[in-house]
Design an enzyme around this catalytic site. Sequence first.
Site, mmCIF file in Angstrom:
data_model
loop_
_atom_site.group_PDB
_atom_site.id
_atom_site.type_symbol
_atom_site.label_atom_id
_atom_site.label_comp_id
_atom_site.label_asym_id
_atom_site.label_seq_id
_atom_site.Cartn_x
_atom_site.Cartn_y
_atom_site.Cartn_z
ATOM 1 N N ILE A 174 0.889 -1.163 0.000
ATOM 2 C CA ILE A 174 0.000 0.000 0.000
ATOM 3 C C ILE A 174 0.924 1.209 0.000
ATOM 4 O O ILE A 174 1.841 1.287 0.820
ATOM 5 C CB ILE A 174 -0.933 0.033 1.230
ATOM 6 N N GLY B 90 -2.040 10.174 6.625
ATOM 7 C CA GLY B 90 -2.809 10.537 7.817
ATOM 8 C C GLY B 90 -4.207 11.051 7.531
ATOM 9 O O GLY B 90 -4.864 11.608 8.397
ATOM 10 N N GLY C 210 -4.860 5.329 3.234
ATOM 11 C CA GLY C 210 -4.349 3.970 3.418
ATOM 12 C C GLY C 210 -5.419 3.043 3.997
ATOM 13 O O GLY C 210 -5.565 1.900 3.577
ATOM 14 N N TYR D 234 -2.771 -1.944 12.034
ATOM 15 C CA TYR D 234 -3.196 -3.299 11.654
ATOM 16 C C TYR D 234 -3.775 -4.059 12.853
ATOM 17 O O TYR D 234 -4.653 -4.900 12.694
ATOM 18 C CB TYR D 234 -2.024 -4.082 11.058
#
Lengths: 150, 150
Positions: free
Chosen positions: B86, B94, B98, B132
């Site tokens: 990615i 930010g 993503g 994550y």
Amino acid sequence: MEELKIRVGTKEDVPAMMKLVMELAEYEKGADQVTNTVEKMTEDGFGENPIFGSFVAEMDGKLVGISIYYFRYSTWKGRRLYLEDIVVTSELRGKGIGKGLFEQTVAKAKETGCTGMMWQVLDWNESAIEFYRQYGTRFDDDWVNCKLDF
Amino acid sequence: MEELKIRVGTKEDVPAMMKLVMELAEYEKGADQVTNTVEKMTEDGFGENPIFGSFVAEMDGKLVGISIYYFRYSTWKGRRLYLEDIVVTSELRGKGIGKGLFEQTVAKAKETGCTGMMWQVLDWNESAIEFYRQYGTRFDDDWVNCKLDF
């Protein structure tokens, strides 16, 4: 003397392949995590859109080792072969079966126009790391594997 | 207010994709290792046998982020999606770009019958690891990446 033969895997090999996968999973105490089956593996490897390729090692007509690979894509390097697994039945380790499977897989990567190949090794597996080092392998332990299971 | 759009990548996006790949490679001081080109990436992703898939993030008509994935094969778990990269352009990090790309890729893995998905993160990248973790990701740092370049 037993004769070792390395050849491309076929649909008929899948039950024996799956047995080797389970043998290794049990050794690694991960057998309960294996959700793959002979039926699924047959479809995934030998159906209309195969998603992996394989080599098998045969000794006296018995399947004693497998190499499972697929193609991956690197944004930096393009098409690469990924070696998912080499498994050799425990009682026949140290006889060059893994070496034969590894070298056949390297040859496959070269034949199919890959820019290189990749795989992973457990950080405590020093004998495997030493084996791979002979081929000029570069090692990189800065990465963490991330997994999501559905 | 700028509008963010996440969509499937097309052949026409490849020059902008490659630019983002190079931007990240320069940031990681690896630009000299990139041997991939727009021509090769077009063939590999949009030729007869595509070996990767992609999502792109667009803001005001400009491509500002990409997700590149392919399917891998696990002997234990069967078909899995592998998230290769990615990339979000540095000046727009930010802003949830993503996150949008990641969630779209997770959705793709589910839609295509994968048993899960995998990717790697650099061990020092704490903000990515935290991100994550929210999704229930399992982390495993016992493995070493091995590479052979031809």
